[in-house]
Enzyme design. Structure first.
Site, short mmCIF file in Angstrom:
data_model
loop_
_atom_site.label_atom_id
_atom_site.label_comp_id
_atom_site.label_asym_id
_atom_site.label_seq_id
_atom_site.Cartn_x
_atom_site.Cartn_y
_atom_site.Cartn_z
N GLN A 200 -5.39 -23.92 86.05
CA GLN A 200 -4.06 -23.82 85.47
C GLN A 200 -4.00 -22.76 84.38
O GLN A 200 -2.98 -22.11 84.18
CB GLN A 200 -3.62 -25.19 84.90
CG GLN A 200 -2.14 -25.26 84.54
CD GLN A 200 -1.23 -25.08 85.74
OE1 GLN A 200 -1.60 -25.41 86.88
NE2 GLN A 200 -0.05 -24.51 85.51
N ALA A 221 3.62 -24.37 84.30
CA ALA A 221 3.27 -25.22 83.16
C ALA A 221 2.10 -24.62 82.40
O ALA A 221 1.19 -24.02 82.97
CB ALA A 221 2.91 -26.61 83.64
N SER A 226 0.42 -29.64 83.19
CA SER A 226 0.78 -29.47 84.60
C SER A 226 0.59 -30.76 85.40
O SER A 226 -0.47 -31.39 85.33
CB SER A 226 -0.06 -28.36 85.23
OG SER A 226 0.16 -28.30 86.62
N HIS A 228 0.11 -30.82 88.48
CA HIS A 228 -0.91 -30.56 89.49
C HIS A 228 -2.28 -31.07 89.04
O HIS A 228 -3.11 -31.43 89.88
CB HIS A 228 -0.98 -29.05 89.80
CG HIS A 228 0.14 -28.58 90.67
ND1 HIS A 228 0.17 -28.76 92.03
CD2 HIS A 228 1.29 -27.91 90.36
CE1 HIS A 228 1.28 -28.23 92.53
NE2 HIS A 228 1.98 -27.70 91.53
N ASP A 235 2.79 -28.72 96.31
CA ASP A 235 3.80 -27.73 96.70
C ASP A 235 3.75 -27.60 98.22
O ASP A 235 2.68 -27.34 98.79
CB ASP A 235 3.52 -26.37 96.05
CG ASP A 235 3.69 -26.40 94.53
OD1 ASP A 235 4.40 -27.30 94.04
OD2 ASP A 235 3.10 -25.54 93.85
N GLU A 285 12.59 -26.15 91.87
CA GLU A 285 11.41 -25.94 92.73
C GLU A 285 11.54 -26.88 93.94
O GLU A 285 11.02 -28.00 93.92
CB GLU A 285 10.11 -26.22 91.96
CG GLU A 285 9.84 -25.21 90.86
CD GLU A 285 8.44 -25.35 90.28
OE1 GLU A 285 7.65 -26.19 90.78
OE2 GLU A 285 8.13 -24.61 89.32
#
Length: 322
Positions: A200, A221, A226, A228, A235, A285
């Site tokens: 990240q 982020a 984040s 993730h 995604d 998003e």
């Protein structure tokens, strides 16, 4: 000396007196008068008999009619009107009518389903599937946090970069990909899943170099902030729309439309809707889906609340605190 015979008709003559007491023979007028009297008497008797018969018949019919009305009213559960049925007939009908059956027992209403328990899982613990991560809520110990149950995605799912997810999120993603293919015939692609802190750092730096801090903060982020890194976000792209992670066109593609409408069935939510930028702090998003479990995803879908911040009553996070 002989006497002269007495005059004819003299009362002293027995024969004459006897003759004077005999009834004279009726004349024709007398006979006619007697015949008329007899006819009148006979007619009067006939009238009387007919009147008695008709009157008795009317009385009998009236009684029958009243009894019929009383019986019909009792059968229908109605009370005969005053004057239509004598009190004695009404009492008789009530006594002879069968008792009404007792009302059927009303089944008790099923108990209301329990209210959704918003405290079933933590929104702060990064190991919880309900953890809320945004620009005001960084991951606890983000620089070192790693989810406990990361797994590779099944081999039959397109995953070009080999990203991982937490086990429950991976299973649900697999089922969602299969349903999309069966229902609308497109092939989804796992484009970007778990990213650790160091990955990240590089991703955010890429956007910062290209867009500056303000632009990067709308798109990516900062490290430690984040979703993730939780192993619960993916995604998603497809093989047919021609869209990528740099444009919003995926949201209007068949795959994007299907995911937005059906992801909740598999425990996923669209995390950054286009109309909630002021709440989430990120531009739309349409590819970013977050696993929260079927219960929470379904409750959010049912209530129409589209962000975790609003559902749990948390502050909007349009920007970082510092």
């Amino acid at each position: 000396m002989s006497q002269a015979p007495p005059p004819s008709g003299s009362s002293s003559d027995p024969a004459a007196r006897s003759a004077s007491r005999e009834t004279p023979n009726p004349t024709p007028d007398d006979r006619r008068r007697r015949f008329r009297r007899r006819r009148l008497v006979a007619a009067a008797l006939i009238v009387v008999v007919v009147a008695v018969f008709v009157g008795g018949t009317v009385v009998a019919l009236n009684v029958v009619a009243q009894q019929f009305q009383s019986g019909a009213a009792a059968a229908a559960g109605a009370t005969p009107s005053a004057g239509a049925t004598p009190a004695s007939a009404s009492a008789s009908a009530s006594a002879s009518a069968p008792a009404s059956p007792p009302p059927a027992a009303v089944a008790p209403a099923p108990p209301a389903p329990p209210a959704f328990n918003r405290g079933a899982f933590s929104v702060d613990d990064p190991n919880s599937i309900w953890v809320v991560v945004d620009k005001l809520r960084p991951i606890t110990d983000g620089a070192t946090f790693v989810p406990p149950d990361l797994v590779d995605l099944p081999s039959d799912m397109p995953d070009p970069l080999g990203y991982m997810l937490r086990a429950d999120a991976a299973d649900a993603l697999h089922a969602m990909f299969a349903a999309d293919k069966a229902e609308i015939g497109t092939q989804l692609v796992a484009q970007s899943g778990y990213r650790d802190y160091e990955v990240q750092v590089r991703a955010y730096q890429h956007y910062k170099d290209a867009l500056g801090v303000a632009g990067a903060d709308q798109t990516s982020a900062r490290p430690g902030f984040s979703e993730h890194q939780t192993g619960l976000a993916m995604d998603i792209m497809d093989t047919s729309s021609g869209c990528d992670l740099e444009t919003p066109c995926f949201g209007s593609s068949p795959s994007g439309i299907w995911l937005a409408a059906n992801a909740y069935r598999f425990g996923y939510i669209l995390r950054y809707p286009a109309d909630r930028v002021a709440v989430t702090g990120y531009e739309s998003e349409p590819w970013h889906f977050r696993f929260v479990g079927v219960d929470l995803a379904t409750e959010m879908h049912t209530t129409g609340v589209s962000t975790l911040e609003e559902f749990f009553g948390l502050p909007a996070a349009p920007g970082y605190a510092g």
